[in-house]
Design an enzyme around this catalytic site. Structure first.
Site, PDB file in Angstrom:
ATOM      1  N   ASP A  54      58.004  64.370  -1.893  1.00 45.71           N
ATOM      2  CA  ASP A  54      56.472  64.520  -1.986  1.00 45.71           C
ATOM      3  C   ASP A  54      55.826  63.953  -0.435  1.00 45.71           C
ATOM      4  O   ASP A  54      56.568  63.177   0.105  1.00 45.71           O
ATOM      5  CB  ASP A  54      55.945  63.548  -3.012  1.00 45.71           C
ATOM      6  CG  ASP A  54      55.939  64.209  -4.315  1.00 45.71           C
ATOM      7  OD1 ASP A  54      56.017  65.573  -4.246  1.00 45.71           O
ATOM      8  OD2 ASP A  54      55.810  63.785  -5.467  1.00 45.71           O
TER       9      ASP A  54
ATOM     10  N   ARG B  48      54.632  58.062 -12.102  1.00 49.50           N
ATOM     11  CA  ARG B  48      55.628  58.636 -11.651  1.00 49.50           C
ATOM     12  C   ARG B  48      56.881  58.225 -10.648  1.00 49.50           C
ATOM     13  O   ARG B  48      57.684  58.784 -10.248  1.00 49.50           O
ATOM     14  CB  ARG B  48      54.926  59.940 -10.842  1.00 49.50           C
ATOM     15  CG  ARG B  48      54.229  59.424  -9.822  1.00 49.50           C
ATOM     16  CD  ARG B  48      53.246  60.499  -9.284  1.00 49.50           C
ATOM     17  NE  ARG B  48      54.213  61.609  -8.768  1.00 49.50           N
ATOM     18  CZ  ARG B  48      54.916  61.637  -7.391  1.00 49.50           C
ATOM     19  NH1 ARG B  48      55.029  60.671  -6.761  1.00 49.50           N
ATOM     20  NH2 ARG B  48      55.392  62.486  -7.322  1.00 49.50           N
TER      21      ARG B  48
ATOM     22  N   PRO C   1      35.548  48.874  -4.091  1.00 45.85           N
ATOM     23  CA  PRO C   1      35.377  49.576  -2.803  1.00 45.85           C
ATOM     24  C   PRO C   1      35.647  48.334  -1.735  1.00 45.85           C
ATOM     25  O   PRO C   1      35.974  48.841  -0.488  1.00 45.85           O
ATOM     26  CB  PRO C   1      33.853  50.329  -2.493  1.00 45.85           C
ATOM     27  CG  PRO C   1      33.244  50.017  -3.936  1.00 45.85           C
ATOM     28  CD  PRO C   1      34.186  49.156  -4.690  1.00 45.85           C
TER      29      PRO C   1
ATOM     30  N   GLU D 271      26.735  46.973  -9.556  1.00 46.42           N
ATOM     31  CA  GLU D 271      26.616  46.972  -8.064  1.00 46.42           C
ATOM     32  C   GLU D 271      27.794  46.100  -7.568  1.00 46.42           C
ATOM     33  O   GLU D 271      28.261  46.129  -6.238  1.00 46.42           O
ATOM     34  CB  GLU D 271      25.305  46.033  -7.595  1.00 46.42           C
ATOM     35  CG  GLU D 271      24.202  47.325  -7.681  1.00 46.42           C
ATOM     36  CD  GLU D 271      24.463  48.509  -6.723  1.00 46.42           C
ATOM     37  OE1 GLU D 271      24.728  48.253  -5.286  1.00 46.42           O
ATOM     38  OE2 GLU D 271      24.371  49.651  -7.356  1.00 46.42           O
TER      39      GLU D 271
HETATM   40  N1  ADE Z   1      34.981  51.383  -7.421  1.00 52.54           N
HETATM   41  C1  ADE Z   1      34.115  52.177  -6.765  1.00 52.54           C
HETATM   42  N2  ADE Z   1      34.449  52.746  -5.821  1.00 52.54           N
HETATM   43  C2  ADE Z   1      35.698  52.310  -5.903  1.00 52.54           C
HETATM   44  C3  ADE Z   1      36.747  52.638  -4.809  1.00 52.54           C
HETATM   45  N3  ADE Z   1      36.619  53.385  -3.811  1.00 52.54           N
HETATM   46  N4  ADE Z   1      38.028  52.158  -5.061  1.00 52.54           N
HETATM   47  C4  ADE Z   1      38.138  51.315  -6.141  1.00 52.54           C
HETATM   48  N5  ADE Z   1      37.162  51.030  -6.984  1.00 52.54           N
HETATM   49  C5  ADE Z   1      35.930  51.506  -6.910  1.00 52.54           C
END
Ligand code: ADE
Length: 243
Positions: free
Chosen positions: A177, A162, A97, A124
Site C-alpha cells: 500500500d 488492517r 485539530p 469549540e
Molecule cells: N476534531 C476536529 N477536527 C479534527 C481533526 N482534524 N483531527 C482530529 N480531531 C478533530
C-alpha cells in the site's frame, strides 16, 4: 503500551450510535470477529450528574461556541483507563485539530498498543484541565477542522485494524500500500483489472506480458513518477513553494 497483536479500544463520545455500523462491517468487523480487536463505545453522558446530562459549558473569557466540561470527561477517562500516571497501562488519545498529525508510522505505533482509549472532542474545545489530567496525547488526522473527533476516531480504528496480524486476507497486500515502508514511502502507481480493453482504453501491454521483472520495473517507475508529480514532499525534494 506495546501489545502482541491483540488490541482493546475504548471510544468515549457523545454520539455512540455513529459507531455501530462502522464497527460491524468490512475490515473492522472482521478484526473484531477474529478476536484481534475488542472495541467498546461509551456515552460520555453516562458520567454526567445533572438532570440535563450536561457535557459542555460557555468558555471563560468569552468567545463563540462551547467547551467540554472537565468533570464528566475526567471521571469517564479514569473509569475506563484508570488515573493518569506511570501505573496506567492504557494510552489515552484525544482526537483534536491541535494534535500531532497522524501518518502511517503513527498508525503502526498505535496498532501495537495493548489498550487505546479514544476521546472524541466536540464543540469549540475541551477544558485544558481535563486534557492535562486525563489525556496522554492529542492526535489530528489532518490540517482541517471537523465538528468532532468521532470520524477521526474511526479513521484511527480502521487504520489500526488492517495492520493487526491475521486480519488482512492477504498479508502481502498491506505491505504494498501507499506509504508503507516496502514501497519506500512512495505513492502507488495505477492498477488495472479485466477487461483488457475498456471503452477503447487498453491495459498497458507490460502488465499482460507475463514478464515479472518488467512488471516490477514498470510499477516502480509509475510509483516514482506519480509521487514526483503529486507529492514531491515524499521524495525528499522540495515542492513548489508557490503552491
Ligand atoms: N476534531 C476536529 N477536527 C479534527 C481533526 N482534524 N483531527 C482530529 N480531531 C478533530
Amino acid at each position: 503500551m506495546p501489545g502482541q497483536g491483540r488490541i482493546r479500544v475504548d471510544v468515549l463520545t457523545i454520539f455512540p450510535s455513529l459507531f455501530a455500523p462502522f464497527l460491524d462491517e468490512a475490515m473492522v468487523g472482521i478484526a473484531r470477529r477474529k478476536g484481534a480487536a475488542e472495541i467498546a463505545v461509551h456515552d460520555l453522558r453516562e458520567w454526567t450528574r445533572d438532570r440535563h446530562r450536561t457535557v459542555d459549558d460557555a468558555p471563560y473569557g468569552g468567545g463563540p461556541g462551547m467547551v467540554m466540561k472537565p468533570e464528566p470527561l475526567v471521571d469517564a477517562i479514569e473509569a475506563i483507563a484508570g488515573a493518569k500516571g506511570p501505573e496506567r497501562k492504557a494510552h489515552v488519545v484525544l482526537l483534536s485539530p491541535q494534535g500531532r498529525r497522524l501518518d502511517q508510522a503513527g498508525m503502526e505505533t498505535f496498532s501495537q498498543c495493548e489498550h487505546l482509549v479514544l476521546v472524541c472532542g466536540r464543540y469549540e474545545g475541551v477544558d485544558q484541565r481535563a486534557i492535562d489530567l486525563g489525556v496522554d496525547e492529542e492526535v489530528s488526522i489532518g490540517d482541517y477542522v471537523l465538528s468532532g473527533g468521532e470520524v477521526p476516531a474511526m479513521v484511527l480504528i480502521e487504520g489500526i485494524a488492517r495492520l493487526l496480524p491475521g486480519v488482512l486476507g492477504n498479508p502481502e497486500s498491506a505491505e504494498t500500500d501507499s506509504f508503507q515502508a516496502r514501497n519506500q514511502g512512495l505513492l502507488e502507481g495505477p492498477h488495472y483489472t479485466r477487461p483488457a480493453v475498456y471503452r477503447d482504453r487498453a491495459v498497458p501491454e507490460v502488465l499482460r506480458s507475463g514478464d515479472h521483472g518488467a512488471v516490477a520495473r514498470w510499477r516502480a517507475e509509475r510509483a516514482q513518477e506519480r509521487t514526483q508529480e503529486r507529492r514531491p514532499d515524499l521524495t525528499g525534494a522540495r515542492g513548489d513553494p508557490k503552491r
